[in-house]
Design an enzyme around this catalytic site. Structure first.
Site, PDB file in Angstrom:
ATOM      1  N   GLU A 179      43.208  15.761  31.998  1.00 50.84           N
ATOM      2  CA  GLU A 179      42.511  14.476  32.114  1.00 50.84           C
ATOM      3  C   GLU A 179      43.038  13.605  33.247  1.00 50.84           C
ATOM      4  OE1 GLU A 179      43.538  15.763  29.258  1.00 50.84           O
ATOM      5  OE2 GLU A 179      41.642  16.178  28.222  1.00 50.84           O
ATOM      6  N   HIS A 191      40.492  11.299  17.318  1.00 50.36           N
ATOM      7  CA  HIS A 191      39.153  11.630  17.832  1.00 50.36           C
ATOM      8  C   HIS A 191      38.105  10.636  17.342  1.00 50.36           C
ATOM      9  CE1 HIS A 191      40.992  15.573  18.641  1.00 50.36           C
ATOM     10  NE2 HIS A 191      39.972  15.835  19.419  1.00 50.36           N
TER      11      HIS A 191
END
Ligand SMILES: Cc1ncc(C[n+]2csc(CCOP(=O)(O)OP(=O)(O)O)c2C)c(N)n1
Ligand SMILES: [Mg+2]
Lengths: 336, 326
Positions: free
Chosen positions: A71, A140
């Protein structure tokens, strides 16, 4: 038969939120040759949420790019490419993964133009998925918008409807600043009217979804729909609520909020994120600064409790704000 | 110096592998039948890695794991009742229903959690290894992670620090050829993740991750190095997941062929080990099926336990956010 056909033709086209996202990306890739889409599993797999499905086939692997699980690298790719002539669209699968790339976002992307005395332009758009409700637990499911709204230099939008999802993505990609488009996973199947072709939804402009007389409910992202339901239920208690969908958190449409509160004299803010230090704090502060004399009650805030998002459905249900909680908080605040 | 697996050790490894397989097969059914919420990333196919490494570890040694973490918990000695209860989100689960599949843990047996963040466990294992050295124990730490995770900065930073400080750490890369739906050659320009060890100054070893004995032997050397204060090892195990990335059949994407899956299934690590056990007279077909049956019965009883046990009380939502003095 012919009549039914005619009606069908006239009915506005409906599309799911997930497909509206795809259409927005499609329009941008079509109109901007310097645009590319990069992220984990956005090409071959069409994203784990399905919203980039078909884009690889149409635009090819030069424009729709699968990246490694890196990322910081992906976000840096967006910054560096944007600074040098591309218009990157970066997909950060889950907003929770901001933790992996926050330096690129906060110290590089948000500040580069300012630090360089205006000599850099960063037309980069980041799509990322927020929200709880699917038992995906603490890493999440988060709503971390304030991590981003606290950073001068970024724009942050959060579409609640398919129409806004497509329009805001197009506006974000046409903007010459870094824009984060915060998507919501529980909204992916939500149906709504979506025109064909390209159109913009202005960044920085809120939407009054429902007019009312004696309360303003201010929400964004999926909580807009909970606020609309709450407004229905509040009728029974003599409350005629106006509902504002902010759509854009930064820049913020303070005018629309203040105008509404001056009319209704009461406000309740709703977001899914943790209430403590949430975006509602900023909104409440602005309202009291700009409309103090008009207020007939303290400004209310509905948000998640101060805990990580739990896994168990029994806990997650009690964690997430909903229409019932909005109604209860409003009644408590207004004493009705 | 290779540590040979004794007959007893081989039977122990076999038992661990069967426990993982059956736990996961049943967990897969629960997910596909909508009995448990959330997303389960199942470990079927990779059992030799967890079992072969864990056979060297004690409860006082620590491991970190990944989103695909059930197998590591089972191999480390996790109990089915508490594990299934956690998948169901029940109060009796290892995390009291707060964590679920992606955060399942058991501190009592040195299991520092599955992890929802790819690569998230690697620096934590490095920290645990630091702690073990700092406190002058003979304990070690191991981190399990995927080929995809080896592209995260967390892997690289932790590897460098572990080598620099000569920490008792085993970096176990389970190279199953994919990160989600992206094939390895589309996410990194190397074939062997173990090559990366050289860049940090530690040994890198490649082993057949479908061969439990090979994993056991290679892990034995790495663990011995760690216990003797010689520093970390990167152990890459070539393996394959038989199920989809999430659940059993997953989203139905076509990113690998049935032929490829079948070819790997012909090298099913449990079957390979069982053939050896029989061939070498360590076990028999009958004894092996008895193991399968016993474990299956245990799993079914544990699922019943999980189903019957209560959900967490929503009023307790804020418990455990902070440590509170009793
Ligand atoms: C930081 C971060 N990025 C992305 C993801 C989404 N994700 C979950 S599993 C996965 C693939 C991991 O691949 P690998 O490390 O090889 O493990 P495997 O699934 O093959 O066991 C991805 C991209 C995540 N959970 N965390
Ligand atoms: Mg993998």
């Amino acid at each position: 038969m012919a009549e039914a056909q005619l009606k069908d033709d006239q009915a506005p086209r409906k599309l799911a939120y997930v497909n509206a996202i795809t259409e927005g990306l499609h329009e941008v890739l079509k109109e901007q040759p310097e645009a590319f889409l990069a992220g984990e599993d956005v090409a071959g797999a069409g994203s784990v949420f399905g919203y980039t499905s078909g884009l690889l086939a149409e635009f090819g692997e030069h424009r729709v790019i699968d990246t490694p699980i890196s990322e910081k690298g992906i976000m840096g790719l967006g910054v560096g490419a944007a600074a040098t002539g591309c218009r990157p669209i970066i997909d950060l699968m889950f907003m929770d993964f901001l933790g992996e790339c926050m330096d690129e976002v906060a110290n590089q992307m948000a500040k580069m133009r300012y630090m360089f005395g205006g000599h850099a332009r960063l037309p980069v758009t980041v799509l990322t998925m927020s929200g709880a409700g699917m038992s995906l637990a603490a890493q999440h499911s988060q709503s971390l918008e304030v991590w981003l709204t606290h950073l001068p230099g970024l724009k942050v939008v959060a579409p609640a409807t398919p129409y806004d999802a497509k329009g805001l993505i197009i506006s974000a990609c046409r903007d010459d600043n870094p824009v984060f488009v915060l998507l919501n996973k529980l909204s992916l199947a939500l149906q709504g009217e979506v025109p064909e072709g390209a159109y913009e939804v202005e960044i920085g402009k809120a939407n009054v979804l429902r007019e009312g007389k004696n309360l303003t409910l201010i929400a964004y992202s999926r909580m807009v729909h909970e606020a609309m339901q709450a407004a229905d239920q509040l009728k029974e208690f003599g409350i005629d609520a106006e509902v504002i969908d902010l759509r854009s958190l930064s820049p913020l449409d303070t005018d629309t909020i203040v105008k509404s509160v001056k009319k209704t004299h009461r406000a309740v803010i709703v977001h899914e994120a943790v209430r403590f230090s949430g975006f509602g704090g900023e909104l409440a502060a602005q309202i009291q600064e700009l409309a103090f004399d008009y207020l007939d009650a303290p400004v209310g805030r509905v948000g998640a409790p101060f805990s990580p998002v739990p896994y168990s459905p029994s806990l997650e249900q009690s964690y997430m704000p909903n229409a019932k909680r909005i109604v209860a908080e409003t009644r408590r605040l207004l004493g009705v | 110096m290779t540590i040979q697996a004794t007959d007893a050790v081989l039977l122990d490894i076999h038992e661990r592998m069967v426990r993982i397989r059956i736990f996961e097969e049943e967990a897969g059914k629960l997910m596909e039948n909508g009995k448990v919420p959330g997303a389960l990333h199942l470990y079927v196919g990779q059992e030799a890695v967890a079992a072969g490494v864990m056979a060297h570890l004690k409860d006082t040694d620590h491991i970190t794991s990944t989103h695909r973490g059930h197998g590591h918990v089972v191999a480390k000695g996790g109990q089915f009742n508490e594990m299934y209860a956690e998948l169901y989100g029940k109060a009796a689960g290892y995390c009291k229903g707060r964590g679920g599949s992606m955060h399942i843990c058991n501190m009592e047996i040195g299991m520092l959690g599955a992890n929802g963040i790819v690569g998230g466990g690697i620096p934590i294992a490095m920290g645990a290894a630091f702690s073990k050295k700092f406190r002058k124990t003979k304990e070690v730490a191991a981190s399990f992670f995927g080929d995809g995770a080896s592209n995260e900065g967390s892997f690289h930073e932790a590897a460098n620090m572990a080598a620099l400080y000569k920490l008792p750490l085993i970096l176990v890369c389970e190279n199953n050829g994919f990160g989600e739906y992206t094939r390895q050659d589309n996410h990194q320009a190397i074939v062997d993740v173990a090559d990366r060890a050289a860049g940090y100054g530690m040994p890198g070893v490649v082993v057949d991750g479908m061969d439990a004995i090979a994993v056991f032997e290679a892990a034995g050397e790495a663990v011995a190095r760690a216990r003797n204060g010689e520093g970390p090892t990167l152990l890459e195990c070539k393996t394959y997941r038989f199920y989809d990335h999430v659940g059993v059949r997953g989203m139905g994407l076509s990113y690998r062929t049935d032929e490829e899956v079948d070819a790997w299934k012909r090298r099913d690590p449990i079957k390979l080990l069982e053939e050896k056990l029989i061939e070498q007279g360590i076990s028999t077909k009958r004894k092996i099926s008895a193991v399968h049956k016993r474990v299956r019965d245990e799993a079914m009883a544990a699922i019943k336990f999980a189903e019957d046990s209560p959900l967490p009380d929503p009023d307790g939502l804020l418990e455990d956010v902070y440590y509170e003095k009793a």
